[in-house]
Design a protein around this motif. Sequence first.
Motif, short mmCIF file in Angstrom:
data_model
loop_
_atom_site.label_atom_id
_atom_site.label_comp_id
_atom_site.label_asym_id
_atom_site.label_seq_id
_atom_site.Cartn_x
_atom_site.Cartn_y
_atom_site.Cartn_z
N LEU A 131 0.83 -1.22 0.00
CA LEU A 131 0.00 0.00 0.00
C LEU A 131 0.86 1.26 0.00
CD1 LEU A 131 -2.86 -1.04 2.46
CD2 LEU A 131 -2.96 -0.90 -0.05
N GLU A 157 -5.69 4.72 1.87
CA GLU A 157 -6.98 4.03 1.76
C GLU A 157 -7.41 3.84 0.31
OE1 GLU A 157 -11.55 4.28 3.42
OE2 GLU A 157 -10.10 5.76 4.08
N ASN A 158 -7.06 4.79 -0.54
CA ASN A 158 -7.44 4.70 -1.95
C ASN A 158 -6.61 3.70 -2.73
OD1 ASN A 158 -9.41 6.68 -1.63
ND2 ASN A 158 -7.91 8.30 -1.90
N LEU A 160 -6.36 0.45 -1.90
CA LEU A 160 -6.91 -0.89 -1.75
C LEU A 160 -7.46 -1.39 -3.08
CD1 LEU A 160 -8.85 -0.52 1.61
CD2 LEU A 160 -6.81 -1.91 1.22
N PRO A 167 -12.79 -5.28 -0.02
CA PRO A 167 -11.44 -4.70 -0.08
C PRO A 167 -10.38 -5.78 0.12
CG PRO A 167 -12.52 -4.11 1.98
CD PRO A 167 -13.52 -4.84 1.15
#
Length: 190
Positions: A131, A157-158, A160, A167
């Motif tokens: 990530l 978070e974007n 994933l 997710p």
Amino acid sequence: MKNKAKNGKRCWTISYVDRHNFHVDILSAIPNNLTEEIAITDKNNNEYYDITSNWEISNPKEYYNWFQEISKYEKHKRALMESRAIAAENVPYYKVKTPLQRIVQVFKRHAEVMFEQKMEYKPSSIIITTLSTKAYRDINEIDDFWELLKEMISLLENKLDFEDGQPCVLNPVDKRENLSIKWKEEALQG
């Protein structure tokens, strides 16, 4: 070693006696034919005791190359060489620390502290690294480390992936490998 090596579902974990809770995971695997891929052992696989084509695969060499390229390792190695006026062969790999490597170290340490009382929920190193690297890839160079850290946090978070609407974190060099399979297994058990 702190304890005997732990024989886990996929890997052996060796914990060292130190104040930093240092450990190393060793993944048992075999070569996957004539490719750079490896076939991964997994005790939950019904064919664990038989070598078949139904084992999960991975490509750690290609993942390593992906990470090195995005972290701009060679650029940072050249800068270190120039700043110290030394030849490339005299720069050990571990002496070069890219901003991405430092960010990953910070995130891994944060996870250790954050989940100290519930280590079973701590995200794995491969998820943190993947990530972080995906976020870093989208950032223009930022010289200030704290600004870079804040920007990375805002993007995580974007990064994933989604599989069947859920997710997950897929291996960026081989989407067949779900790095967050543990999440799915925990959801099925819970």
